[in-house]
Design an enzyme around this catalytic site. Structure first.
Site: not given
Lengths: 406, 283
Positions: B61, B50
């Site tokens: 995040d 990824e």
């Protein structure tokens, strides 16, 4: 770009997916999507419940202090020599700004949904203060995210929030201003999905927030319309309001959107000037993108990275704008102008000296454009300026900018 | 048409083990080092990669990946450079699937059609766009699927039974189960609850299920790998990059080996998960 067709009404948006033309939508992480849908359902139910409105009207009258006066600014009118100027006195609301209108609605909704923990983002601190105030009134936990830079420049509001029992969490990530506070509030919400209500302070974010906040703020325009009818027997000819996210402006504008004779002006913060690149004027100096749950005009670089906004006014210091404003701009119903820091400071002084009203730096931007527009209008032109907040919180920073000389 | 993602998962099935998916941010700490890290991942045991597309406002995040995005952007990383990295990687590796992960705005600004054409040409296999739920499928998911690029959906603990079919409808390649409510790298998942959730998802889709967010150690990875088809480790790998930098946040000679060493350790946890007697990460 094709010019959108003029609709039969400017007041029917958004569609069921939260779009105002190209703008709006629900650009959020999957974790939040069920919460956003639950909020949409809860708001639709509350809106249809006469008891919700009755309770809200009661609190607006006895706690917020509504209706706020529509005040004829006689000396300002004489000084500018043109339009007859009225100020919609949102600065007289409890907590000192229009923010409380929206927060009251959202907190009542949070109570209805059984959410005991309230989170909010704040820039200048007015939305944080309003949220802390209503959480105190209703006995709810309150956590306010505020950029570390804003914590520094808006100390009086930080102290007010703390006095009201809220926890203020300074945000140091990114540019440490309002957009980062909003990122951090979203991170909190995605973590505390069961018990937390996110009380957004402006007409932005994922659907239904832009619509819901607009509805709660529309009390401003509904009152102004009735008040103007009572004093002058007719509609105003023009409306002017400052626009950061744009909730005070949308609240004033929305009830007038279908009154074709009414000119409507939104004023963005031009900071050091649009050409300097240091400003907060998303429509004047930005382009469409996706941030914080909606598509709207944003300040960004060629790679789609969001840029820092710059304004003397912390409340306008946001690199985006509510999606309905973006649509109203594209479709041409509202004219978006911008005022620089210097122009806002001059208007701040003018209003204080001539009317005995110290405006917040945010509505000082609206006053600055009124100073330009009013002299060009005939004496029977009725102009309403939304005085969205009071300037006590800004005295320190104004004094600093003016070198201690008011 | 079989894709690199399909081929990799069918190979994993044949080997009777789960796969390891490693996340790194493109351009962290700089373009050259980041490419070297990317090239080292398959040899160290990453089965899928990824690759994060840095964004100024990464709302989903935690602090570790936020900081990595900031480092990359500070060193001039752009979406075009991220695609160029994939192209360079593909020159020597035509088998390891690469899934780009990020937020919609940079893609929207790049232009959806142009981005999909360039991503496909560069050798990108799939896309994860955090802020595009099924409600916004017209924006990008639809065009991506039409262009033959997999659109990997995130499922979360808040995706209930009613919503699951909606979320699965336009998913392809694999599905990504987010093991916690929260942002990346901040909490440790409840392994038992994750196992149940994975089983519930697998009952509704033939697609492989990868699990991530909060998986930090080889033991965590092993615990997840007993039921899931793949385990995603992001913040821990990015944290290894961060820990190897000098005071000015520049790469050092330790950077690439440190990441490779961690990935080897995670891979051994994943590879041993279904054969080990003990359950090291189970709680």
């Amino acid at each position: 770009m094709t010019i959108p067709q003029t609709p039969n009404s400017f007041r029917t948006g958004p569609d069921e997916r939260g779009h105002f033309g190209l703008y709006g939508g629900r650009f959020v992480a999957e974790t939040l999507m069920p919460l956003v849908l639950a909020l949409e359902r809860a708001y639709a139910e509350a809106k249809a419940d006469p008891a919700f409105k009755a309770e809200m009207d009661g609190h607006l009258a006895t706690y917020v202090g509504r209706p706020s006066p529509l005040y004829f600014a006689e000396r300002l009118t004489t000084h500018l020599g043109g339009a007859k100027i009225y100020l919609k006195r949102e600065d007289l609301n409890h907590t000192g700004a229009h923010k409380v209108n929206n927060v009251l609605g959202q907190i009542m909704l949070a109570r209805r949904m059984g959410k005991p923990r309230i989170i909010a983002e704040t820039g200048a601190g007015m939305h944080g203060v309003a949220t802390a105030t209503l959480c105190a009134k209703f006995g709810l936990d309150c956590i306010v995210y505020m950029g570390a830079v804003d914590v520094e420049r808006q100390q009086p509001n930080v102290l007010r929030m703390k006095a009201l029992g809220a926890e203020v969490r300074p945000v140091t990530s990114g540019s440490a201003t309002l957009k980062d506070a909003m990122n951090e509030a979203l991170r909190d919400w995605v973590t505390n999905v069961r018990d937390t209500f996110y009380c957004i302070g402006t007409v932005a974010g994922p659907h239904p927030y832009p619509m819901m906040v607009r509805d709660f703020q529309s009390v401003i325009g509904i009152e102004a319309k009735a008040q103007m009818q009572a004093v002058e027997g007719r509609l105003p000819d023009s409306l002017i309001a400052c626009v950061g996210g744009g909730s005070n402006a949308m609240g004033l504008f929305h009830p007038f959107l279908d009154d074709a004779s009414v000119e409507i002006y939104g004023v963005e913060a031009a900071g050091h000037g649009i050409a300097s690149g240091e400003h907060a004027a998303s429509i004047t100096g930005g382009r469409p993108g996706v941030l914080h749950g909606n598509r709207t005009y944003l300040l960004m670089d060629g790679d789609g990275q969001i840029e820092e906004a710059h304004s003397i006014s912390a409340g306008l210091d946001y690199p985006g704008i509510g999606p309905e404003h973006s649509w109203l701009h594209d479709i041409g119903r509202v004219t978006y102008l911008s005022a620089t820091d210097e122009e806002a400071l001059d208007a701040f002084k003018l209003c204080s000296r001539l009317e005995g009203i110290i405006p917040a730096l945010e509505p000082a931007h609206a006053l600055a454009k009124a100073v330009e527009i009013a002299p060009k209008k005939p004496k029977d032109h009725l102009m309403v300026i939304n005085l969205s907040g009071r300037g006590d919180k800004d005295l320190d920073s104004v004094a600093r900018h003016l070198g201690g000389q008011f | 048409m079989t894709t690199r993602i399909d081929n990799r998962f069918s190979a994993l099935r044949q080997q009777g083990r789960a796969g390891l998916v490693t996340f790194v941010t493109a351009g962290d700490p700089d373009e050259k080092t980041s490419l070297a890290i990317l090239q080292a991942l398959p040899g160290a045991g990453a089965d899928l990669i990824e690759l994060g597309m840095p964004f100024s406002d990464p709302m989903a995040d935690g602090p570790t990946i936020q900081a990595s995005s900031q480092r990359a952007l500070k060193h001039g990383q752009t979406l075009a450079k991220t695609l160029a990295m994939v192209r360079s990687f593909r020159a020597n590796d035509d088998a390891t699937p690469i899934v780009l992960m990020g937020y919609f705005n940079p893609i929207y600004v790049y232009g959806v059609a142009r981005f999909l054409a360039d991503a496909k040409a560069a050798g990108v296999d799939g896309l994860i766009v955090v802020d595009l739920p099924p409600e916004e499928d017209d924006e990008f998911c639809g065009p991506a699927l039409a262009a033959g690029v997999s659109f990997v959906r995130l499922l979360t603990p808040t995706t209930d039974e009613k919503r699951l079919p909606v979320a699965l409808e336009n998913t392809s390649g694999f599905v990504y189960y987010v093991s916690i409510t929260g942002v990346t790298g901040t909490a440790t998942p409840d392994f038992e609850a994750v196992g149940k959730a994975v089983a519930a998802v697998k009952a509704k889709t033939p697609l492989p299920v990868a699990v991530g967010f909060g998986v930090r150690t080889a033991a965590d990875a092993a615990a997840i790998a007993r039921n899931a088809d793949a385990v995603v480790v992001g913040s821990a790998v990015v944290g290894a990059v961060e820990a190897s930098l000098d005071e000015a946040e520049r790469a050092t000679e330790r950077t690439v080996p440190a990441v490779a060493a961690l990935v080897r350790e995670l891979a051994s946890g994943v590879r041993g998960a279904r054969t080990a007697d003990a359950a090291p990460g189970a709680k």
